[in-house]
Design a protein around this motif. Structure first.
Motif, PDB file in Angstrom:
ATOM      1  N   LEU A  64       0.933 -13.396  28.194  1.00  0.00           N
ATOM      2  CA  LEU A  64       1.564 -12.102  27.617  1.00  0.00           C
ATOM      3  C   LEU A  64       0.990 -11.590  26.326  1.00  0.00           C
ATOM      4  O   LEU A  64       1.570 -10.513  25.594  1.00  0.00           O
ATOM      5  N   VAL A  65       0.253 -12.411  25.551  1.00  0.00           N
ATOM      6  CA  VAL A  65       0.020 -12.029  24.138  1.00  0.00           C
ATOM      7  C   VAL A  65      -0.871 -10.635  24.069  1.00  0.00           C
ATOM      8  O   VAL A  65      -0.517  -9.891  23.413  1.00  0.00           O
ATOM      9  N   ASP A  66      -1.653 -10.364  24.993  1.00  0.00           N
ATOM     10  CA  ASP A  66      -2.503  -9.060  24.841  1.00  0.00           C
ATOM     11  C   ASP A  66      -1.511  -8.017  25.053  1.00  0.00           C
ATOM     12  O   ASP A  66      -1.641  -6.896  24.202  1.00  0.00           O
ATOM     13  N   ASN A  67      -0.697  -8.028  25.972  1.00  0.00           N
ATOM     14  CA  ASN A  67       0.324  -6.782  26.285  1.00  0.00           C
ATOM     15  C   ASN A  67       1.250  -6.802  24.944  1.00  0.00           C
ATOM     16  O   ASN A  67       1.639  -5.625  24.544  1.00  0.00           O
ATOM     17  N   ALA A  68       1.658  -7.894  24.679  1.00  0.00           N
ATOM     18  CA  ALA A  68       2.555  -7.811  23.459  1.00  0.00           C
ATOM     19  C   ALA A  68       1.967  -7.330  22.238  1.00  0.00           C
ATOM     20  O   ALA A  68       2.798  -6.421  21.541  1.00  0.00           O
ATOM     21  N   VAL A  69       0.711  -7.459  22.133  1.00  0.00           N
ATOM     22  CA  VAL A  69       0.038  -6.903  20.882  1.00  0.00           C
ATOM     23  C   VAL A  69       0.254  -5.123  20.865  1.00  0.00           C
ATOM     24  O   VAL A  69       0.533  -4.516  19.998  1.00  0.00           O
ATOM     25  N   GLU A  70      -0.175  -4.604  22.463  1.00  0.00           N
ATOM     26  CA  GLU A  70      -0.094  -3.279  22.569  1.00  0.00           C
ATOM     27  C   GLU A  70       1.388  -2.739  22.346  1.00  0.00           C
ATOM     28  O   GLU A  70       1.590  -1.887  21.639  1.00  0.00           O
ATOM     29  N   GLU A  71       2.388  -3.723  22.825  1.00  0.00           N
ATOM     30  CA  GLU A  71       3.856  -3.124  22.558  1.00  0.00           C
ATOM     31  C   GLU A  71       4.043  -3.146  21.178  1.00  0.00           C
ATOM     32  O   GLU A  71       4.846  -2.301  20.585  1.00  0.00           O
ATOM     33  N   LEU A  72       3.857  -4.118  20.247  1.00  0.00           N
ATOM     34  CA  LEU A  72       4.049  -4.248  18.998  1.00  0.00           C
ATOM     35  C   LEU A  72       3.477  -3.060  18.414  1.00  0.00           C
ATOM     36  O   LEU A  72       3.959  -2.280  17.350  1.00  0.00           O
ATOM     37  N   LEU A  73       2.050  -2.787  18.488  1.00  0.00           N
ATOM     38  CA  LEU A  73       1.660  -1.473  18.027  1.00  0.00           C
ATOM     39  C   LEU A  73       2.271  -0.379  18.356  1.00  0.00           C
ATOM     40  O   LEU A  73       2.279   0.690  17.448  1.00  0.00           O
ATOM     41  N   ARG A  74       2.739  -0.083  19.462  1.00  0.00           N
ATOM     42  CA  ARG A  74       3.206   1.159  19.941  1.00  0.00           C
ATOM     43  C   ARG A  74       4.605   1.222  19.292  1.00  0.00           C
ATOM     44  O   ARG A  74       5.095   2.206  18.635  1.00  0.00           O
ATOM     45  N   TYR A  75       5.237   0.191  19.519  1.00  0.00           N
ATOM     46  CA  TYR A  75       6.803   0.074  18.845  1.00  0.00           C
ATOM     47  C   TYR A  75       6.823   0.274  17.382  1.00  0.00           C
ATOM     48  O   TYR A  75       7.871   0.947  16.745  1.00  0.00           O
ATOM     49  N   LEU A  76       6.080  -0.247  16.776  1.00  0.00           N
ATOM     50  CA  LEU A  76       6.054  -0.024  15.136  1.00  0.00           C
ATOM     51  C   LEU A  76       5.228   1.140  14.441  1.00  0.00           C
ATOM     52  O   LEU A  76       5.774   1.704  13.394  1.00  0.00           O
ATOM     53  N   SER A  77       3.992   1.326  15.162  1.00  0.00           N
ATOM     54  CA  SER A  77       3.204   2.717  14.624  1.00  0.00           C
ATOM     55  C   SER A  77       3.229   2.763  13.386  1.00  0.00           C
ATOM     56  O   SER A  77       3.918   3.686  12.688  1.00  0.00           O
TER      57      SER A  77
END
Length: 393
Positions: free
Chosen positions: A263-276
């Motif tokens: 899940l690491v790669d997807n987690a990074v993308e979600e954190l980038l989206r969520y935090l912006s």
């Protein structure tokens, strides 16, 4: 008539954008906005409109037309003026195209994958130092800032011994409270540093490669270097520290992150989206009158595209205000969109994919060393994050 308001800046929680942005997106996703200099322009908050404008060559990125969406005196020497040499984010085609073509091949996902072993070494050395020192520590100072600083120095060929100077001047450039004189001096200092390295042409970093190639002159190489050096460490440092804070504040997501490496790669993308972290958006200016979503955007009127608002659009993302590292994150705008999409995005991803799991696996009991409400948020910077993140284990 809708009241013309300034860009909202007050957050009610550490990880959510100002609530006005959501209200604007629901009622009027493109609306009039009052800029600090009194200009009446536009604020864009929907995902679809954000991507449409950022991909439309009728909207210019040239610094001659830009206005800061929030009060930022340090931008005065650069906005309203022609772009500095090499500063491709403030240019349109063909100048932007010419410079980007010289750089794009050096920041591909494949090139960044080749850098992973060295990034892992850097991460390991910094984690070892944290173990030796013992907690509590400021994660920004001990880890989130030195990881990208070391990486970008090695990539460019900048001596790491210069880090104190470029970090100090970079902070001046990104701070909302910096004066025009302070920002101009910081930029001059950085250009002088990078110009000397570009002119010397030694070493095996990117600056030396560009100098040896001979396509760009030394001023352009210096400008490219300043842009990559400042943005390259500032945005990644903010993303790393804020992501750590977010995961510590969402223990169920952290447990999932630690239990499933897939899940690491997807987690990074979600954190980038969520935090912006580029929380005040991207400036654009129509070069001609443009009709969009029932509005006429006249040539010369400033437009601010809110990346945080676009990344919380429920039309594109289900339940967007919830951090969910299993979410389908395709299409997020954390790195912008279109021809000006962040050049270093693959580097940011590789650093986060390496540094975040390594941190939590080395310190599985990592926790905040102060109450969450005492974490000092960097709302006074153009790149959002935390000034300090005290942690222990």
């Amino acid at each position: 008539m809708t009241q013309v308001e300034a860009h909202p800046t007050v957050r009610l929680t550490p990880f959510d954008p100002p609530p006005e942005l959501a209200r604007y997106r629901e009622s009027e996703p493109i609306r009039r906005m009052r800029y600090p200099d009194g200009h009446i322009g536009w604020l864009v908050t929907s995902h679809a409109l954000a991507r449409s404008i950022l991909a439309d060559n009728r909207f210019s990125a040239r610094s001659e037309y830009k206005r800061a969406p929030v009060a930022r005196p340090g931008a005065d020497p650069f906005y309203g003026q022609p772009a500095l040499p090499g500063w491709l984010v403030d240019m349109d085609a063909p100048e932007h195209t010419r410079l980007r073509q010289q750089l794009a091949g050096r920041f591909t996902a494949r090139r960044m994958k080749d850098m992973r072993p060295r990034i892992e070494e850097i991460v390991g050395e910094l984690l070892d130092a944290m173990v030796e020192r013992g907690g509590p520590v400021d994660l920004v100072e001990s880890y989130a800032l030195p990881v990208p600083s070391l990486v970008i120095c090695e990539l460019l060929g900048v001596p790491y011994s210069e880090r104190a100077q470029f970090q100090r001047n970079s902070e001046t450039l990104f701070a909302l409270k910096s004066t025009a004189a302070e920002a101009a001096q910081a930029m001059d200092t950085l250009y002088a540093l990078l110009h000397g390295l570009a002119k010397d042409g030694g070493g095996d970093g990117l600056l030396a490669m560009l100098a040896a190639d001979g396509t760009l002159d030394s001023d352009e190489i210096a400008g490219v270097g300043v842009l990559l050096l400042t943005a390259g460490h500032e945005s990644t440092s903010s993303s790393l520290s804020l992501s750590t804070f977010a995961l510590l504040s969402h223990p169920e997501q952290l447990a999932l992150f630690m239990s499933d490496p897939a899940l690491v790669d997807n987690a990074v993308e979600e954190l980038l989206r969520y935090l912006s972290v580029f929380h005040f958006g991207v400036p654009r200016t129509p070069l001609e009158d443009v009709e969009m979503a029932g509005h006429l955007l006249k040539a010369g009127e400033s437009v601010t595209v809110s990346l945080p608002a676009a990344n919380r659009d429920e039309v594109w993302f289900e339940d967007p205000d919830r951090l969910d590292i299993r979410r389908k994150t395709a299409g997020h705008t954390a790195f912008g969109f279109g021809i000006h999409q962040c050049l270093g995005q693959n580097l940011v991803r590789m650093e986060m994919r390496t540094a975040l799991p390594a941190l939590f696996h080395r310190f599985p009991t990592l926790e905040l060393a102060v109450p969450a409400q005492e974490v000092e948020l960097a709302a006074d910077m153009s790149v959002y994050g935390v000034h300090r993140l005290p942690v222990t284990w």
